[in-house]
Scaffold this active site. Structure first.
Site, mmCIF file in Angstrom:
data_model
loop_
_atom_site.group_PDB
_atom_site.id
_atom_site.type_symbol
_atom_site.label_atom_id
_atom_site.label_comp_id
_atom_site.label_asym_id
_atom_site.label_seq_id
_atom_site.Cartn_x
_atom_site.Cartn_y
_atom_site.Cartn_z
ATOM 1 N N GLU A 133 0.806 -1.225 0.000
ATOM 2 C CA GLU A 133 0.000 0.000 0.000
ATOM 3 C C GLU A 133 0.839 1.276 0.000
ATOM 4 O OE1 GLU A 133 -3.262 0.113 2.731
ATOM 5 O OE2 GLU A 133 -4.043 -1.820 2.094
ATOM 6 N N GLU A 244 -5.163 -9.006 1.187
ATOM 7 C CA GLU A 244 -5.858 -8.636 2.421
ATOM 8 C C GLU A 244 -7.333 -8.453 2.125
ATOM 9 O OE1 GLU A 244 -4.484 -5.242 4.657
ATOM 10 O OE2 GLU A 244 -2.366 -5.730 4.316
#
Length: 314
Positions: A133, A244
């Site tokens: 991220e 995720e």
């Protein structure tokens, strides 16, 4: 009907993109109180994951965020030895948002692990992720949300090239190299070079957090698959791992999304059970560990118990 069509399309892509689908959880280097995790912690969690009631031992893989053992400058993370000793497959992670010197330490730790542990370690590597991220945190949306330090697409591309150079002539040569991010970051034009330079794309997707649109649990599965398709749209046929996803059993309301055990189970049943065995997936999470999310609980089990919060049978 819309969900079924999305599911069929996405699972068809997964079947052709990856020869084997792995299932596992995400494991940070620290506990949710900030204390360091060691060998015994990782081994215990990996064994717990394999023995989860109702799962038929399908959680045999682990995704890590760093290669460095917490509390050291560049020692290999003890999770690597724990993975060997529990026969756990690994999606290796290197932190890539702290600058070149910190990233070099990550590379040194991974190279050292390969030298010290040999093929017992490297044969268990599913892939290596350069960052997690980082592109989202560096994006206008991430900055607006005070998501913390990130890295630009150009920086991640450079780190990937650096890794490929360092892997040459080692037991790590040829291992798939990727990057993990949100669909909102993957689709930005300035990040096209990252998608082009990786062997796989990691997709982090949480409909619970997507509160700028209707995001109740009733819409969660459709919202999840819609986001996956966005990442796939820039993947050019490369594998997309679900790195995720999950739904909290406790936490504040996020838009229309309500955190509860019932909704966590519903999301697991509708989204997780459609993924497991079909696409490489790392559920979020076995045990809570995010120091920035102490008001939220995504864990399937409490820290001190291997008993799941709800029935995990698919």
């Amino acid at each position: 009907m819309q969900l079924r069509n999305q599911l069929a399309a996405s699972l068809g892509f997964a079947a052709t993109a990856a020869a084997q689908a792995y299932q596992g959880f995400n494991y940070g280097a620290t506990n949710n109180d900030g204390s360091c995790r060691g060998y015994d912690d990782f081994r215990g969690f990996f064994e717990r994951a394999k023995g989860l009631a109702g799962t038929e031992g399908q959680f045999t893989a682990a995704r890590l965020y760093t290669s460095i053992q917490c509390g050291t400058a560049a020692d290999p993370i003890s999770a690597y030895q724990a993975a060997i000793d529990t026969d756990t497959q690994i999606l290796v992670g290197l932190w890539a948002s702290a600058g070149r010197a910190a990233y070099e330490n990550e590379l040194n730790a991974l190279i050292s692990a390969a030298k010290q542990l040999g093929t017992a370690f490297t044969d268990r590597i599913i892939g290596v992720s350069v960052g997690s991220e980082d592109l989202y945190r560096a994006s206008p949306t991430g900055q607006q949300n005070n998501a913390g330090p990130g890295a630009t697409g150009a920086e991640i591309e450079g780190y990937i090239g650096w890794m490929r150079d360092w892997f040459r002539g080692t037991l790590l040569e040829g291992k798939p190299i990727g990057h993990v991010d949100t669909w909102t970051a993957w689709v930005l034009p300035e990040n096209a070079g990252v998608a082009a330079s990786v062997d796989f794309l990691g997709h982090n997707g949480f409909p619970y957090f997507e509160n700028t649109k209707p995001n109740s649990i009733d819409l969660a599965a459709d919202n999840f698959w819609s986001a996956v398709q966005q990442t796939e749209s820039v993947a050019a046929g490369k594998p997309v791992f679900i790195t995720e996803t999950g739904w909290p059993s406790m936490g504040p309301q996020s838009g229309d999304a309500i955190a509860s055990v019932e909704n966590s189970q519903r999301y697991y049943s509708q989204v997780g059970c459609a993924l497991f065995g079909q696409r490489t997936t790392f559920w979020y999470t076995l045990v809570d560990a995010n120091t920035a999310q102490t008001e939220l609980s995504f864990s399937l089990t409490p820290l001190d118990s291997a008993t799941p919060k709800f029935d995990l049978t698919c």
